[in-house]
Design an enzyme around this catalytic site. Structure first.
Site, PDB file in Angstrom:
ATOM      1  N   ARG A 237       0.655  -8.022  -4.417  1.00 24.71           N
ATOM      2  CA  ARG A 237       1.078  -9.388  -4.122  1.00 24.71           C
ATOM      3  C   ARG A 237       2.454  -9.357  -3.475  1.00 24.71           C
ATOM      4  NH1 ARG A 237      -3.515 -10.364  -4.748  1.00 24.71           N
ATOM      5  NH2 ARG A 237      -4.512 -11.987  -6.013  1.00 24.71           N
ATOM      6  N   GLU A 266       1.704 -16.505   2.734  1.00 28.96           N
ATOM      7  CA  GLU A 266       0.489 -16.163   3.485  1.00 28.96           C
ATOM      8  C   GLU A 266      -0.195 -17.450   3.935  1.00 28.96           C
ATOM      9  OE1 GLU A 266      -1.973 -13.553   1.131  1.00 28.96           O
ATOM     10  OE2 GLU A 266      -0.327 -12.162   0.779  1.00 28.96           O
ATOM     11  N   HIS A 285      -4.248  -9.780   4.351  1.00 24.93           N
ATOM     12  CA  HIS A 285      -4.763  -9.789   2.973  1.00 24.93           C
ATOM     13  C   HIS A 285      -6.272  -9.478   2.972  1.00 24.93           C
ATOM     14  CE1 HIS A 285      -4.018 -11.550  -1.308  1.00 24.93           C
ATOM     15  NE2 HIS A 285      -4.970 -10.624  -1.343  1.00 24.93           N
TER      16      HIS A 285
HETATM   17  C1  DGY Z   1      -7.807 -10.310  -5.507  1.00 24.35           C
HETATM   18  O1  DGY Z   1      -8.983 -10.189  -5.857  1.00 24.35           O
HETATM   19  O2  DGY Z   1      -6.916 -10.635  -6.309  1.00 24.35           O
HETATM   20  C2  DGY Z   1      -7.503 -10.093  -4.072  1.00 24.35           C
HETATM   21  O3  DGY Z   1      -6.163  -9.868  -3.831  1.00 24.35           O
HETATM   22  C3  DGY Z   1      -7.963 -11.293  -3.285  1.00 24.35           C
HETATM   23  O4  DGY Z   1      -7.089 -12.342  -3.529  1.00 24.35           O
END
Ligand code: DGY
Length: 319
Positions: A237, A266, A285
């Site tokens: 993250r 994002e 992402h």
């Molecule tokens: C998750 O599954 O947490 C991925 O980062 C997609 O948001």
């Protein structure tokens, strides 16, 4: 009377039908400013909700007195206030496991493409700039045999470590809330302090969930402790990193480069200096974004939701 469900991410047809046959469903392919009020209104009578990529505020849920379960199509649960769920006795389900290998693949793609400058040099070829054999100005750095430092050693961290150990002969250092003896045995991984990891790793790979404790835990101090040749990888993250400090570290060559799948904001704003740096590989992402994995995640999230609404054991509860 059927229970009511709010869906806030487009689902594959077969899964949509599965929900439709059992529940009274309100559909939102995605929530935008234009339909936000309708989404909040739909929650008022909902027993369950399922979706992804949307911060779910307590204020939204305050107006949803019937709610029993939120099922997120993600492993990360940082779009929710877990304490609020605990206090209200709400269930929060998520999708660990099914995305482990695809996400580890993405992380390895970042490692390889940053070290070997794959994106930059592919652009050079496409731009017609490849006029003769390449020279030092286009060289990258080795991946095989280099030391991989994993901050966090859960499922995805272990999958990255397996690739590194078996495929690339990389010594593995890791730091975690607690040691993982199985990974140490299987992959020769060595548990070290965060400081030792930062000082010794050639690739520093962030593998943590975003929580109040991890928010902005990597900043100027940590980049300053890394080797000048270090490559920083983040597919967990963005908000775990002080992004301004990362940009400075990349601009002034405190570190060699970064491979990033996640960002503080994002989609990454077009004016971000990260987009102007040739030593950065930036992805939108895509950690788990393959057809097979996203289908498996949606299936698991639907299974979680249905179990919760039927009063059966929910396969994967975060809260
Ligand atoms: C998750 O599954 O947490 C991925 O980062 C997609 O948001």
């Amino acid at each position: 009377m059927k229970q009511r469900v709010v869906v806030y991410k487009k689902l594959p047809e077969a899964l949509a039908q599965r929900l439709q046959s059992e529940f009274d469903v309100s559909w939102f392919d995605r929530v935008t400013e234009a339909n936000r009020a309708d989404f909040i209104a739909a929650l008022k009578t909902a027993h369950g909700m399922i979706g992804a990529s949307l911060p779910i505020t307590n204020a939204m849920l305050e107006g949803a007195p019937e709610l029993k379960i939120a099922s997120t199509i993600s492993v990360g649960v940082d779009n929710f206030d877990l304490e609020y769920f605990r206090q209200r006795g709400l269930m929060l389900a998520h999708t660990p496991g099914v995305l482990t290998e695809a996400t580890a693949d993405t992380i390895f793609a970042l490692i390889l493409s940053t070290a070997r400058r794959v994106v930059e040099l592919a652009g050079y070829v496409k731009a017609g700039q490849w006029k003769g054999s390449i020279g030092e100005a286009q060289f990258g750095v080795n991946v095989h045999g280099k030391t991989l430092g994993l901050i966090g050693m859960g499922r995805i961290g272990s999958a990255v470590a397996r690739r590194a150990h078996h495929g690339f002969g990389m010594p593995i250092l890791y730091h975690n809330t607690r040691p993982n003896p199985e990974t140490e045995r299987e992959l020769d991984a060595r548990y070290v302090s965060k400081e030792e990891l930062l000082a010794q790793a050639d690739f520093v790979c962030l593998m943590l969930p975003l929580t109040p404790a991890t928010e902005r835990m990597i900043g100027a101090r940590e980049f300053g402790m890394m080797k000048r040749s270090a490559i920083f990888i983040n597919a967990s993250r963005g908000r775990i990193v002080d992004e301004a400090a990362l940009i400075r570290a990349l601009q002034d060559k405190t570190i060699y480069g970064a491979g990033l799948d996640v960002f503080e904001v994002e989609p990454l704003p077009v004016e971000s200096p990260l987009l102007t740096l040739s030593n950065v590989v930036a992805l939108p992402h895509i950690g788990s974004a393959t057809h097979e994995t996203r289908l498996a995640m949606a299936e698991l999230a639907v299974t979680n939701l249905i179990a919760g609404l039927r009063g059966e054991p929910v396969p994967h509860l975060a809260v």
